[in-house]
Each structure stands twice: as structure tokens, then as C-alpha cells.
Write a protein that holds these residues in place. Structure first.
Motif, PDB file in Angstrom:
ATOM      1  N   SER A   1      -7.064 -27.682 -18.411  1.00  0.00           N
ATOM      2  CA  SER A   1      -5.660 -27.474 -19.031  1.00  0.00           C
ATOM      3  C   SER A   1      -4.659 -27.363 -18.017  1.00  0.00           C
ATOM      4  O   SER A   1      -3.396 -27.504 -18.172  1.00  0.00           O
ATOM      5  N   ARG A   2      -5.029 -27.322 -16.606  1.00  0.00           N
ATOM      6  CA  ARG A   2      -4.116 -27.081 -15.589  1.00  0.00           C
ATOM      7  C   ARG A   2      -3.917 -28.444 -14.859  1.00  0.00           C
ATOM      8  O   ARG A   2      -4.818 -28.728 -14.261  1.00  0.00           O
ATOM      9  N   ILE A   3      -3.056 -29.216 -15.184  1.00  0.00           N
ATOM     10  CA  ILE A   3      -2.893 -30.308 -14.709  1.00  0.00           C
ATOM     11  C   ILE A   3      -2.302 -30.424 -13.133  1.00  0.00           C
ATOM     12  O   ILE A   3      -1.594 -29.669 -12.959  1.00  0.00           O
ATOM     13  N   PRO A   4      -2.732 -31.005 -12.385  1.00  0.00           N
ATOM     14  CA  PRO A   4      -2.394 -30.882 -10.852  1.00  0.00           C
ATOM     15  C   PRO A   4      -0.926 -31.177 -10.728  1.00  0.00           C
ATOM     16  O   PRO A   4      -0.390 -32.179 -11.493  1.00  0.00           O
ATOM     17  N   PHE A   5      -0.215 -30.681  -9.808  1.00  0.00           N
ATOM     18  CA  PHE A   5       1.152 -30.641  -9.530  1.00  0.00           C
ATOM     19  C   PHE A   5       1.550 -30.896  -8.357  1.00  0.00           C
ATOM     20  O   PHE A   5       1.043 -30.259  -7.414  1.00  0.00           O
TER      21      PHE A   5
ATOM     22  N   VAL B   1      -1.360 -36.540 -13.230  1.00  0.00           N
ATOM     23  CA  VAL B   1      -0.754 -35.654 -12.285  1.00  0.00           C
ATOM     24  C   VAL B   1       0.771 -35.509 -12.424  1.00  0.00           C
ATOM     25  O   VAL B   1       1.398 -36.664 -12.629  1.00  0.00           O
ATOM     26  N   GLU B   2       1.419 -34.240 -12.315  1.00  0.00           N
ATOM     27  CA  GLU B   2       2.628 -34.102 -12.713  1.00  0.00           C
ATOM     28  C   GLU B   2       3.326 -34.176 -11.291  1.00  0.00           C
ATOM     29  O   GLU B   2       2.739 -33.559 -10.078  1.00  0.00           O
ATOM     30  N   THR B   3       4.432 -34.803 -11.204  1.00  0.00           N
ATOM     31  CA  THR B   3       5.284 -34.822  -9.870  1.00  0.00           C
ATOM     32  C   THR B   3       6.665 -34.433  -9.920  1.00  0.00           C
ATOM     33  O   THR B   3       7.315 -34.592 -10.938  1.00  0.00           O
TER      34      THR B   3
ATOM     35  N   ALA C   1      -4.469 -16.225 -17.471  1.00  0.00           N
ATOM     36  CA  ALA C   1      -4.360 -16.389 -15.912  1.00  0.00           C
ATOM     37  C   ALA C   1      -4.832 -17.633 -15.769  1.00  0.00           C
ATOM     38  O   ALA C   1      -4.660 -18.277 -14.303  1.00  0.00           O
ATOM     39  N   GLU C   2      -5.975 -18.144 -16.686  1.00  0.00           N
ATOM     40  CA  GLU C   2      -6.735 -19.533 -16.287  1.00  0.00           C
ATOM     41  C   GLU C   2      -5.671 -20.713 -16.502  1.00  0.00           C
ATOM     42  O   GLU C   2      -6.000 -21.767 -16.281  1.00  0.00           O
ATOM     43  N   GLN C   3      -4.495 -20.203 -17.391  1.00  0.00           N
ATOM     44  CA  GLN C   3      -3.726 -21.458 -17.868  1.00  0.00           C
ATOM     45  C   GLN C   3      -2.573 -21.771 -16.805  1.00  0.00           C
ATOM     46  O   GLN C   3      -1.932 -22.873 -16.990  1.00  0.00           O
ATOM     47  N   VAL C   4      -2.205 -20.830 -16.049  1.00  0.00           N
ATOM     48  CA  VAL C   4      -0.857 -20.788 -15.360  1.00  0.00           C
ATOM     49  C   VAL C   4      -1.505 -21.640 -13.699  1.00  0.00           C
ATOM     50  O   VAL C   4      -2.375 -21.246 -13.236  1.00  0.00           O
TER      51      VAL C   4
ATOM     52  N   ASP D   1      -8.944 -22.349  -7.472  1.00  0.00           N
ATOM     53  CA  ASP D   1      -7.790 -21.583  -7.886  1.00  0.00           C
ATOM     54  C   ASP D   1      -6.498 -22.338  -7.563  1.00  0.00           C
ATOM     55  O   ASP D   1      -5.368 -21.765  -8.016  1.00  0.00           O
ATOM     56  N   ILE D   2      -6.377 -23.378  -6.969  1.00  0.00           N
ATOM     57  CA  ILE D   2      -5.164 -24.094  -6.334  1.00  0.00           C
ATOM     58  C   ILE D   2      -5.353 -25.283  -7.126  1.00  0.00           C
ATOM     59  O   ILE D   2      -5.912 -26.235  -7.251  1.00  0.00           O
ATOM     60  N   ASP D   3      -4.071 -25.671  -7.818  1.00  0.00           N
ATOM     61  CA  ASP D   3      -3.787 -26.663  -8.708  1.00  0.00           C
ATOM     62  C   ASP D   3      -2.617 -27.791  -8.305  1.00  0.00           C
ATOM     63  O   ASP D   3      -2.323 -28.633  -8.825  1.00  0.00           O
ATOM     64  N   GLY D   4      -2.384 -27.543  -6.981  1.00  0.00           N
ATOM     65  CA  GLY D   4      -1.479 -28.745  -6.421  1.00  0.00           C
ATOM     66  C   GLY D   4      -0.839 -28.090  -5.123  1.00  0.00           C
ATOM     67  O   GLY D   4      -0.868 -27.070  -4.651  1.00  0.00           O
TER      68      GLY D   4
END
Length: 269
Positions: A7-11, A42-44, A209-212, A233-236
């Protein structure tokens, strides 16, 4: 990306600070428009000076790139000469806003309480805060099992509801790494991101916590971004100098799309 929560799209967020002139901005956007993937892949985002934001929103109207303000005031309107209203930012089409960057704390005397005021003002106006955390995570190392609260995170999120936290992104930028050319190691970055996520679990719940999303910032380059973005734990990444170059920015977006692929040409997608 399999080890991340789906659910955590890379940013990937570029922070231009007060670099670039009007012509530079237009040239950069011309070079990247049409070359970034859809925001569900990927969100930019690109953070720039206020005076460029309206033009940037218009220039990216047909692009998935989001325009990000670098700062915001905590009141919607009033006698605050030189400040920027969150209501006005929303009105021109900005989607995100950086809040609490180390440089704001160091040079403009921002505090945990003013950061919190800005976070709640942004959320109240439908803006999505990207909250910077520069706290020294090494002080927590001996308490990992005790799940301590990262103080800057807890202070920034005071009064932020469960529904609102879903629109918040957190970015860890160790003070010593900003502009130094020396990034934190992937292990250091992961430990900090894990502590931030533990704090979110304590403030809200393990599920929340897993969604942010949690980003890393501080001397990020295409050379070190892959290992950093492979961390659980790093999403971008929040990127300064490297993101001034459109080709490097596109490289970072490509890495975020799939850090497990050694060479990935974003133009072929």
C-alpha cells in the motif's frame, strides 16, 4: 519491492530550495514531463520557491508530477507579511508541502510547536505534509526493544487524527548528511526509519504505522539510492542537489520504481 507494504507507493521528492530561475524551471519540466510513471507506480514531487509554484502547476497539468511548497504558515489568512497561506497554496493547485526541514529549524528558528501548527494547518486545508525529522536516532539505539517515541515525530503529529495521518509522509534527514556529500549508510537509514515507524505504531497502531510512508533524505544520489530504497521501512527519497539535474531525477524515479533491477530504463516503460 516485495519486502515493502504494497500500500506504500514509492515516493521521490526533489527539493530545489532557492535554486533555479524561471527559465531553468521551464527547461527542467520540459525534460521530465512525459517520462515519469503513473502515480500509482511511483509518486513524484518537486518542491520549489513559492514564486514558481503556479507556473509549475500549469506546466505539469497533464503530468503525474506533484508540485510541492517548501514552507507554509499556520494561519489561513491575516497580517503575516512575507508568509504563505496554506489556503492559497491549495487554491493554486499545490498538493504537498515540506514542513520542519532542518534548514528551517536552523536558520529560521522553527520549533516543534510551530512545525505542529503548520502540519495541522496544511491538513486542515487539504494539503499533504512531508514532515522532516532530523533527530539524532543514535540516542535511541540502546532502547530499540523498548519502542521509544521519536520526539520530533510525536510533537509534529500532536492532534493529527487517524484519518489525517494517512495523508502524511515522514522524511528522515540526518543533519550531518544534508549537503555534505556523505549519505547515511543504508543500515543507518533503515534503523532510523524503523524507529519512526515504531513511533507511529505507538501513537496510532501497528496497522497505521505500516501505511505511512517514510523517506530518507541527505546527500542522495543515483549511486546510493538503490541500496537505500531496498530497505524494508524506506519508501523513497527526498533529494536536494541531485534532483536539480533532470537526468539524475529521472534515474532516481527509475530506481524507486524497482530498486531490485540493476539497470532500468524508465523511457522503455
Amino acid at each position: 519491492m516485495s519486502q515493502h507494504n504494497a500500500s506504500r507507493i514509492p515516493f521521490v521528492v526533489a527539493n530545489w530550495k532557492i535554486n533555479k530561475l524561471h527559465a531553468d524551471v521551464a527547461e527542467f519540466l520540459d525534460k521530465v514531463n512525459g517520462k515519469v510513471p503513473a502515480e500509482n507506480v511511483v509518486e513524484t514531487g518537486i518542491a520549489a520557491q513559492d514564486l514558481f509554484l503556479s507556473d509549475m502547476v500549469r506546466a505539469t497539468a497533464q503530468s503525474p508530477i506533484h508540485i510541492v511548497a517548501e514552507n507554509v504558515h499556520w494561519e489561513d489568512s491575516g497580517a503575516y507579511t512575507g508568509e504563505t497561506s496554506p489556503k492559497a497554496l491549495k487554491d493554486i493547485g499545490a498538493k504537498y508541502v515540506l514542513i520542519g526541514h532542518f534548514e528551517r529549524r536552523k536558520f529560521f528558528n522553527e520549533t516543534d510547536s510551530t512545525v505542529n501548527l503548520k502540519v495541522t494547518a496544511a491538513l486542515r486545508n487539504g494539503l499533504r505534509p512531508i514532515i522532516d525529522v532530523d533527530e539524532d536516532m543514535s540516542t535511541y539505539a540502546q532502547f530499540m526493544d523498548a519502542e521509544p517515541s521519536v520526539a520530533q515525530v510525536a510533537a509534529a503529529l500532536a492532534g493529527v487524527s487517524v484519518d489525517q495521518i494517512r495523508n502524511v509522509t515522514l522524511a528522515y534527514e540526518p543533519t550531518w548528511a544534508i549537503g555534505s556529500g556523505e549519505a547515511a549508510s543504508a543500515v543507518q537509514a533503515q534503523k532510523a526509519a524503523h524507529l519512526i515507524r515504531q513511533t507511529l505504531a505507538k501513537l496510532y497502531s501497528p496497522v497505521i504505522a505500516e501505511q505511512v510512508r517514510v523517506l530518507y533524505g541527505g546527500s542522495v544520489t543515483p549511486d546510493n539510492a538503490r541500496e537505500i530504497m531496498l530497505q524494508k521501512d524506506i519508501d523513497g527519497v527526498l533529494v536536494g542537489t541531485s534532483a536539480l539535474d533532470p537526468e539524475k531525477f529521472l534515474q532516481l524515479v527509475a530506481i524507486a520504481q524497482d530498486p531490485e533491477v540493476p539497470e532500468f530504463n524508465i523511457e522503455n516503460t
